[in-house]
Design a protein around this motif. Structure first.
Motif, PDB file in Angstrom:
ATOM      1  N   PRO B 111      -2.744   9.569   9.415  1.00  0.00           N
ATOM      2  CA  PRO B 111      -2.896   8.108   9.958  1.00  0.00           C
ATOM      3  C   PRO B 111      -3.693   7.248   8.925  1.00  0.00           C
ATOM      4  O   PRO B 111      -4.569   7.301   7.801  1.00  0.00           O
ATOM      5  CB  PRO B 111      -3.569   7.487  11.217  1.00  0.00           C
ATOM      6  CG  PRO B 111      -4.100   8.724  11.680  1.00  0.00           C
ATOM      7  CD  PRO B 111      -3.915  10.183  10.887  1.00  0.00           C
ATOM      8  N   THR B 112      -2.895   6.091   9.250  1.00  0.00           N
ATOM      9  CA  THR B 112      -3.364   5.259   8.171  1.00  0.00           C
ATOM     10  C   THR B 112      -4.778   3.886   8.608  1.00  0.00           C
ATOM     11  O   THR B 112      -4.350   3.200   9.888  1.00  0.00           O
ATOM     12  CB  THR B 112      -2.523   4.513   7.147  1.00  0.00           C
ATOM     13  OG1 THR B 112      -1.436   5.100   6.884  1.00  0.00           O
ATOM     14  CG2 THR B 112      -2.561   3.097   6.528  1.00  0.00           C
ATOM     15  N   LEU B 113      -5.477   3.762   8.383  1.00  0.00           N
ATOM     16  CA  LEU B 113      -6.359   2.468   8.766  1.00  0.00           C
ATOM     17  C   LEU B 113      -5.863   1.032   7.706  1.00  0.00           C
ATOM     18  O   LEU B 113      -6.038   1.269   6.709  1.00  0.00           O
ATOM     19  CB  LEU B 113      -7.822   2.652   9.099  1.00  0.00           C
ATOM     20  CG  LEU B 113      -9.145   1.856   9.341  1.00  0.00           C
ATOM     21  CD1 LEU B 113      -9.108   2.107  11.303  1.00  0.00           C
ATOM     22  CD2 LEU B 113     -10.184   2.661   9.700  1.00  0.00           C
ATOM     23  N   GLU B 114      -5.203   0.241   8.515  1.00  0.00           N
ATOM     24  CA  GLU B 114      -5.214  -0.785   7.876  1.00  0.00           C
ATOM     25  C   GLU B 114      -6.357  -2.321   7.911  1.00  0.00           C
ATOM     26  O   GLU B 114      -7.155  -1.989   9.301  1.00  0.00           O
ATOM     27  CB  GLU B 114      -4.167  -1.767   8.152  1.00  0.00           C
ATOM     28  CG  GLU B 114      -2.732  -0.887   8.039  1.00  0.00           C
ATOM     29  CD  GLU B 114      -2.432  -0.869   6.672  1.00  0.00           C
ATOM     30  OE1 GLU B 114      -2.556  -1.334   5.983  1.00  0.00           O
ATOM     31  OE2 GLU B 114      -1.104  -0.332   6.472  1.00  0.00           O
ATOM     32  N   ILE B 115      -7.158  -2.568   6.505  1.00  0.00           N
ATOM     33  CA  ILE B 115      -7.948  -3.471   6.509  1.00  0.00           C
ATOM     34  C   ILE B 115      -7.092  -4.896   6.101  1.00  0.00           C
ATOM     35  O   ILE B 115      -7.105  -4.714   4.451  1.00  0.00           O
ATOM     36  CB  ILE B 115      -9.278  -2.591   5.923  1.00  0.00           C
ATOM     37  CG1 ILE B 115      -9.699  -1.586   6.683  1.00  0.00           C
ATOM     38  CG2 ILE B 115     -10.312  -4.098   5.622  1.00  0.00           C
ATOM     39  CD1 ILE B 115     -10.875  -1.233   5.921  1.00  0.00           C
TER      40      ILE B 115
END
Lengths: 382, 394
Positions: B111-115
């Motif tokens: 999964p992608t962690l968006e910052i």
């Protein structure tokens, strides 16, 4: 005297006064080129670093090649000890001054292969912050990438299949992206706020010199009522500054690559009270002086504090409250924040309304002061 | 020589503005500037945290962000709210933990962690970005460790597998990454350059008022030297006190000798005085001299190279930089303060100022010109009886 005659006389007085002309016409044009000049290359790249290679293995040389491949770094030399590297940072060698160092410890290759792990020491010259952050970011990126490659080799050598190894190395993806100023460029960061400050300061200087030169002498200015002089002067400076502002906010913002998200109407609407409030603040301010050389000096000394208190360089929450309150008397403070939020970051008009009302409020507060200032000097003259 | 110096002192004491410039005014400004940045290290910068996952894991990430001194997570329920807060400058960054984050991680779906961080506020944005990454890294390493252990990798090997190479990052010469140590010296240099310029401008401008200006011009060389002798120590006092405030009272580290700093300041201020003299003899009008000097020295801060590195500047900027005494001085300052140099190295840097001596040529030429003009005017005055001689064709 009709108001148009008065405005004409004002414009003539401004244009023929060389001290004002230097500031208004010279200053505004000159600064639009000079201030952003150092930042034109936007992002620091290829910072010079020295590598202290205590390992001298094929692995350490590979790491050095990786470092040299990073767009942020340039390896200018390899030395055998840390003091040598420190010397290179302090004094330029062969005309090149290094600003950072990478220490590859002894037995680096052996320890990594044995699975003991190794520590890389990274140092950057923090006398220069952007240089330091470029070096730290660059070297950490290189090191992480290098580590990932090592892990991948370790995993596959133990028989993990490459697809599974890939997943183990990156169980999740961190997508960290800057917003608004996508390139992290320096001019889009500095120009929007700074240029509004230049507009305010040059206008205050111009009005200040004009007023200070007139109060003690008779002239066209004491043949009209104070209120009319106030109106005429506001109108004259509004005429000049709508051109300057159009040049700064219209052309320079675009030229220097600032984010432009608001419509021309919205920007115009935001800047109208800014310019109006600045003219009255300027006239009220000019009443404090009777010597033509003084307004410029006071404003020059105030420029840096106003710039840094406006909140776009350094977060307002970290600035002591009294200084923040003081900065609110300058129209440029709400103007910068309003401009940044609306034009550079794209909030809707209704959300910057507080800034807009703040500037109208300054107009309402300073207009009577300006009028009173003119009247005061008039009564002294009579 | 002593008598003119005494006279200069007396006329200075009668000028309240000049007196303010050589006494309290610069120090008030310096204190104000210091006050602005007195927080020194940015703390508790607001970050929007949008947790769409609401699991043990996502909350653990939130706690890691909270644990970092630089960031203060504020919970938002939807992405739209967080984006809005970011646009309004209420938060400087946002972290979005997507729904099904934990499940995706455990089932190996990457999964992608968006910052997102605010690039418009460059300084804060970049700082926040590196801090967020730093505070999330241990949490993510923990995850990787658990995964490896679950796969049967022996626990001794896990550590090495997770991070075979570690980093030890040291900000040299400013170990706490203190913004006061970084910004204050160049700001103070810009300030005392401006103050030095204003002191000398006002000191020279005063001569234009007096009826004896013609006599003053007649001996311009020695008179200028008198001004230099009187105002250099006064301007130097301002700059030295600012540095004492930083390195003495504030206790910021200084590796070299303080005396070398003062010596470098004396040379730099003399270069500023040379500039002012040139412009003074060129323009001969009080307000114009002030305006011109202001235009020249106001942008000096940008060219010093403390914020944006010099070797990244375009050639034209480097050229302009050479004209500014402050950009020569800051190099000596960093050499003394950071690198602990002294003696021959500092003296060697000081030779870099020789170009400013070239200004003596226009000063000499212009001063002689003004002297002649004045003498001619004086002749005209005695002939026609006009009351107001002027050295300048306004």
């Amino acid at each position: 005297m009709s108001i148009w005659k008065l405005v004409w006389l004002e414009l003539k007085a401004i244009a023929t006064d060389k001290a004002i002309a230097i500031t208004l016409f010279g200053g505004v044009l000159f600064y639009s080129v000079l201030y952003p000049l150092p930042y034109l290359h936007e992002v620091p790249t290829r910072q010079a670093i020295v590598v202290v290679d205590l390992d001298r293995s094929s692995l350490s040389r590979e790491l050095i090649r990786h470092a040299n491949a990073s767009p942020k770094l340039e390896v200018v030399g390899t030395v055998g000890s840390i003091p040598e590297a420190a010397n290179w940072i302090a004094l330029p060698k062969e005309g090149i001054q290094a600003h950072g160092l990478l220490v590859i410890p002894e037995h680096f290759s052996r320890d990594v292969k044995l699975g003991k792990g190794a520590t890389l020491a990274i140092g950057g010259d923090a006398s220069y912050f952007l240089v330091y952050s470029a070096i730290a970011e660059g070297l950490v990126d290189v090191g992480m990438d290098f580590a990932t490659e090592l892990k991948w080799q370790a995993l596959t050598s133990r028989g993990t299949n490459p697809v599974a190894a890939e997943l183990q190395l990156n169980p999740l993806d961190i997508n960290s992206v800057p917003a608004f100023n996508l390139s992290l460029g320096y001019t889009p960061y500095v120009v929007p706020g700074l240029f509004l400050l230049i507009l305010q300061q040059t206008m205050l200087v111009g009005i200040g010199i004009l007023g200070a030169g007139q109060w003690r002498n008779k002239g066209y200015w004491d043949q009209v009522s104070p209120l009319m002089l106030l109106g005429g002067r506001m109108l004259a400076f509004m005429l000049i500054y709508s051109v300057f502002t159009a040049y700064y906010v219209g052309w320079c913002y675009y030229w220097y690559g600032a984010n432009l998200m608001a419509s021309a109407t919205e920007v115009g609407l935001l800047l109208l009270p800014f310019l109006l409030a600045t003219t009255v603040v300027g006239i009220a301010f000019s009443a404090l002086f009777t010597k033509r050389e003084q307004p410029t000096q006071v404003l020059l000394l105030l420029s840096m504090p106003i710039l840094f208190a406006s909140g776009f360089v350094w977060p307002l929450s970290l600035i002591p409250e009294p200084l923040v309150w003081l900065s609110q008397i300058f129209p440029v403070t709400p103007a910068i924040m309003g401009m940044l939020e609306m034009n550079q970051m794209g909030v809707s008009w209704s959300q910057i309304l507080p800034y807009w009302l703040h500037m109208w409020g300054l107009l309402i507060v300073f207009a009577p002061l300006a009028w009173w200032g003119i009247r005061h000097h008039r009564s002294k003259l009579d | 020589m002593l008598e003119p110096i005494r006279r200069e002192w007396h006329s200075m004491l009668k000028d309240p503005w000049l007196l303010a410039l050589v006494s309290y005014l610069p120090l008030l400004l310096a204190l104000g500037l210091w006050g602005l940045f007195s927080a020194a290290v940015p703390r508790e910068l607001p970050v929007a945290l949008v947790d769409l996952d609401q699991t043990q894991l996502s909350r653990a990430l939130g706690r890691h962000i909270q644990a970092s001194p630089a960031s203060l997570p504020l919970s938002y329920n939807s992405e739209a709210d967080a984006i809005d807060a970011m646009k309004r400058g209420k938060v400087f960054g946002m972290v979005i933990i997507p729904s099904q984050f934990s499940a995706g991680l455990q089932s190996g779906k990457q999964p992608t962690l968006e910052i997102r961080y605010n690039g418009q506020f460059l300084l804060v944005g970049k700082l926040l970005n590196s801090n967020l990454q730093q505070s999330l890294a241990p949490a993510l390493q923990q995850l990787a460790r658990t995964q490896l252990l679950a796969k049967g990798v022996p626990s001794v090997q896990v550590g090495v597998n997770v991070s075979p190479v570690q980093f030890q990052i040291t900000p040299l010469y400013n170990q706490a990454s203190n913004y006061v140590a970084f910004l204050m010296p160049p700001l103070f240099i810009a300030l005392f350059q401006i103050v030095g310029m204003l002191i000398f401008v006002n000191a020279l401008n005063r001569e234009l008022d007096t009826s004896g200006y013609g006599n003053w011009l007649a001996n311009w060389g020695s008179n200028l030297t008198v001004k230099w002798l009187v105002y250099l120590p006064l301007a130097l006092l301002q700059s030295a006190v600012m540095m004492v405030f930083l390195y003495g009272y504030q206790g910021m580290p200084i590796n070299g000798g303080f005396g070398w700093l003062v010596l470098a300041q004396a040379v730099m201020l003399s270069a500023v005085f040379l500039w002012v003299s040139t412009i003074f003899f060129l323009l001969q009008d009080k307000a114009r001299v002030v305006s011109f000097c202001t235009a020249l020295f106001a942008p000096a801060f940008a060219f010093m190279g403390a914020t944006f590195p010099v070797h990244e500047m375009p050639e034209l900027a480097k050229l302009w930089r050479i004209l500014m005494p402050s950009s020569h001085y800051i190099e000596s300052q960093i050499a003394v303060v950071s690198y602990g140099l002294g003696g021959a190295d500092v003296l060697n840097e000081l030779t870099g100022y020789w170009g400013f001596l070239l200004l003596l040529v226009p000063i000499g030429a212009l001063a002689t010109l003004r002297k002649r003009q004045w003498q001619n005017n004086a002749l005209v005055v005695t002939n026609t009886g006009s009351s107001k001689p002027s050295g300048e064709e306004a």
